[in-house]
Design an enzyme around this catalytic site. Sequence first.
Site, PDB file in Angstrom:
ATOM      1  N   SER A  34       0.866  -1.189   0.000  1.00 37.58           N
ATOM      2  CA  SER A  34       0.000   0.000   0.000  1.00 37.58           C
ATOM      3  C   SER A  34       0.897   1.232   0.000  1.00 37.58           C
ATOM      4  O   SER A  34       2.007   1.198   0.562  1.00 37.58           O
ATOM      5  CB  SER A  34      -0.855   0.001   1.276  1.00 37.58           C
ATOM      6  OG  SER A  34      -1.426   1.270   1.498  1.00 37.58           O
ATOM      7  N   TYR A  55      -2.068  -0.702  10.299  1.00 37.29           N
ATOM      8  CA  TYR A  55      -2.260  -1.139   8.906  1.00 37.29           C
ATOM      9  C   TYR A  55      -1.022  -0.780   8.071  1.00 37.29           C
ATOM     10  O   TYR A  55      -0.478  -1.616   7.349  1.00 37.29           O
ATOM     11  CB  TYR A  55      -3.517  -0.464   8.331  1.00 37.29           C
ATOM     12  CG  TYR A  55      -3.723  -0.726   6.862  1.00 37.29           C
ATOM     13  CD1 TYR A  55      -4.344  -1.891   6.428  1.00 37.29           C
ATOM     14  CD2 TYR A  55      -3.299   0.184   5.891  1.00 37.29           C
ATOM     15  CE1 TYR A  55      -4.529  -2.147   5.075  1.00 37.29           C
ATOM     16  CE2 TYR A  55      -3.471  -0.055   4.545  1.00 37.29           C
ATOM     17  CZ  TYR A  55      -4.092  -1.223   4.138  1.00 37.29           C
ATOM     18  OH  TYR A  55      -4.267  -1.467   2.793  1.00 37.29           O
TER      19      TYR A  55
HETATM   20  N1  LIG Z   1      -8.577  -0.564  -1.821  1.00 39.33           N
HETATM   21  C1  LIG Z   1      -7.521   0.205  -1.588  1.00 39.33           C
HETATM   22  O1  LIG Z   1      -7.566   1.433  -1.733  1.00 39.33           O
HETATM   23  C2  LIG Z   1      -6.229  -0.446  -1.180  1.00 39.33           C
HETATM   24  C3  LIG Z   1      -5.079   0.369  -1.117  1.00 39.33           C
HETATM   25  C4  LIG Z   1      -3.870  -0.201  -0.763  1.00 39.33           C
HETATM   26  C5  LIG Z   1      -3.788  -1.555  -0.522  1.00 39.33           C
HETATM   27  N2  LIG Z   1      -4.909  -2.323  -0.574  1.00 39.33           N
HETATM   28  C6  LIG Z   1      -4.782  -3.749  -0.286  1.00 39.33           C
HETATM   29  O2  LIG Z   1      -5.434  -4.507  -1.287  1.00 39.33           O
HETATM   30  C7  LIG Z   1      -5.832  -5.769  -0.749  1.00 39.33           C
HETATM   31  C8  LIG Z   1      -7.281  -6.024  -1.105  1.00 39.33           C
HETATM   32  O3  LIG Z   1      -8.091  -5.112  -0.401  1.00 39.33           O
HETATM   33  P1  LIG Z   1      -9.467  -4.533  -0.961  1.00 39.33           P
HETATM   34  O4  LIG Z   1      -9.336  -3.072  -0.983  1.00 39.33           O
HETATM   35  O5  LIG Z   1      -9.863  -5.240  -2.187  1.00 39.33           O
HETATM   36  O6  LIG Z   1     -10.438  -4.878   0.266  1.00 39.33           O
HETATM   37  P2  LIG Z   1     -11.728  -5.799   0.367  1.00 39.33           P
HETATM   38  O7  LIG Z   1     -12.708  -5.494  -0.704  1.00 39.33           O
HETATM   39  O8  LIG Z   1     -12.175  -5.671   1.786  1.00 39.33           O
HETATM   40  O9  LIG Z   1     -11.166  -7.279   0.100  1.00 39.33           O
HETATM   41  C9  LIG Z   1     -10.380  -7.951   1.036  1.00 39.33           C
HETATM   42  C10 LIG Z   1     -10.264  -9.392   0.618  1.00 39.33           C
HETATM   43  O10 LIG Z   1      -9.405 -10.053   1.554  1.00 39.33           O
HETATM   44  C11 LIG Z   1     -10.038 -11.221   1.988  1.00 39.33           C
HETATM   45  N3  LIG Z   1      -9.698 -11.545   3.364  1.00 39.33           N
HETATM   46  C12 LIG Z   1      -9.735 -10.752   4.459  1.00 39.33           C
HETATM   47  N4  LIG Z   1      -9.409 -11.458   5.548  1.00 39.33           N
HETATM   48  C13 LIG Z   1      -9.182 -12.727   5.144  1.00 39.33           C
HETATM   49  C14 LIG Z   1      -8.845 -13.924   5.794  1.00 39.33           C
HETATM   50  N5  LIG Z   1      -8.665 -13.986   7.129  1.00 39.33           N
HETATM   51  N6  LIG Z   1      -8.677 -15.041   5.055  1.00 39.33           N
HETATM   52  C15 LIG Z   1      -8.852 -14.996   3.725  1.00 39.33           C
HETATM   53  N7  LIG Z   1      -9.171 -13.911   3.042  1.00 39.33           N
HETATM   54  C16 LIG Z   1      -9.349 -12.788   3.749  1.00 39.33           C
HETATM   55  C17 LIG Z   1     -11.534 -10.984   1.852  1.00 39.33           C
HETATM   56  O11 LIG Z   1     -12.192 -12.235   1.619  1.00 39.33           O
HETATM   57  P3  LIG Z   1     -13.168 -12.988   2.649  1.00 39.33           P
HETATM   58  O12 LIG Z   1     -13.716 -11.962   3.585  1.00 39.33           O
HETATM   59  O13 LIG Z   1     -14.206 -13.616   1.762  1.00 39.33           O
HETATM   60  O14 LIG Z   1     -12.285 -14.012   3.287  1.00 39.33           O
HETATM   61  C18 LIG Z   1     -11.582 -10.127   0.600  1.00 39.33           C
HETATM   62  O15 LIG Z   1     -11.675 -10.919  -0.553  1.00 39.33           O
HETATM   63  C19 LIG Z   1      -5.564  -5.698   0.748  1.00 39.33           C
HETATM   64  O16 LIG Z   1      -4.347  -6.347   1.066  1.00 39.33           O
HETATM   65  C20 LIG Z   1      -5.434  -4.207   1.009  1.00 39.33           C
HETATM   66  O17 LIG Z   1      -4.651  -3.930   2.140  1.00 39.33           O
HETATM   67  C21 LIG Z   1      -6.125  -1.801  -0.893  1.00 39.33           C
END
Ligand SMILES: NC(=O)c1ccc[n+]([C@@H]2O[C@H](COP(=O)([O-])OP(=O)(O)OC[C@H]3O[C@@H](n4cnc5c(N)ncnc54)[C@H](OP(=O)(O)O)[C@@H]3O)[C@@H](O)[C@H]2O)c1
Length: 269
Positions: free
Chosen positions: A159, A173
Amino acid sequence: MTGSALRIETTTNGRATNMSKGTILITGASSGLGEEMARQFADLGYDLALAARRTDRLEELRREILAAHPDVRVEVRALDVNDDAAVFEVFKAFAADFGGLDRIIINAGLGKGAPLGTGRYDANRQTAMTNFVAALAQTEAAMEIFRSQRSGHLVMISSISALRGMRKTITTYAATKAGVAALAEGLINENVKAQGIDVSIIYPGYIRSEMNEKVAQQTRFMVDTRAGVKAMVAAIERRKEKAYVPAWPWVPIGFALKNAPISVVRRLF
Ligand SMILES: NC(=O)c1ccc[n+]([C@@H]2O[C@H](COP(=O)([O-])OP(=O)(O)OC[C@H]3O[C@@H](n4cnc5c(N)ncnc54)[C@H](OP(=O)(O)O)[C@@H]3O)[C@@H](O)[C@H]2O)c1
């Protein structure tokens, strides 16, 4: 490329009907960036191994992708990344299903958090365990597979917040995401490329997803999921070692974040 990447199916008249570009395992594929990466990599002709806890969402995504791309192979498995043993089992099972894995994207993550010392150790610990300790387990499992194949592409989703210490709700985080980037950089430093293994660290800016709905954060530069993931997929396809995505405005912001005094960072984030 593994055997899976070379799969060509033929019809009775011997014409090639399907040439996979390779197989990609994505964790956290049930929503947000992981779900959209699955769609966009399927559009590019990759077979997919998708994992998350919400298997109903994965099954729905599988149906959607197969309707658009009947030639793509999509397998789904339930995985809680905090279950160490399950991480190794599921990664190995996917590798066996496909006869190898070409790329593994460590994407599952959590955005819970509270300022340190305000009574929410539970939330910060949960984020630390899911985003860092579970990412370590996934990296171990992925690297075992890639070292034995002598090939593979490890992609770690960090991130922009990893670039400096961040305030209040995102302190923990951001620390986990710095840890994820450091794990990946350690492998780059080890020169695993000489063993046929590429490593990419992706630093997304603000991209619309379920996580943003739960985390209080600035939305000034938020882009929609499809556009943000398009930038991620392009960087991953180029096998870039490090990518701030989308490049605008995150390349200049990333530079400022890394180099500015903390008093200036404080005004930005
Ligand atoms: N969106 C942004 O702006 C942003 C920016 C920087 C980095 N990121 C990173 O991108 C990645 C994806 O995030 P997102 O934004 O797409 O968020 P999101 O929509 O909340 O998706 C998170 C995903 O992680 C999975 N997850 C969470 N806890 C888990 C567990 N214990 N076991 C297995 N799977 C788990 C969830 O699946 P289940 O709940 O079905 O298990 C879900 O598919 C993350 O690592 C986040 O830190 C996002």
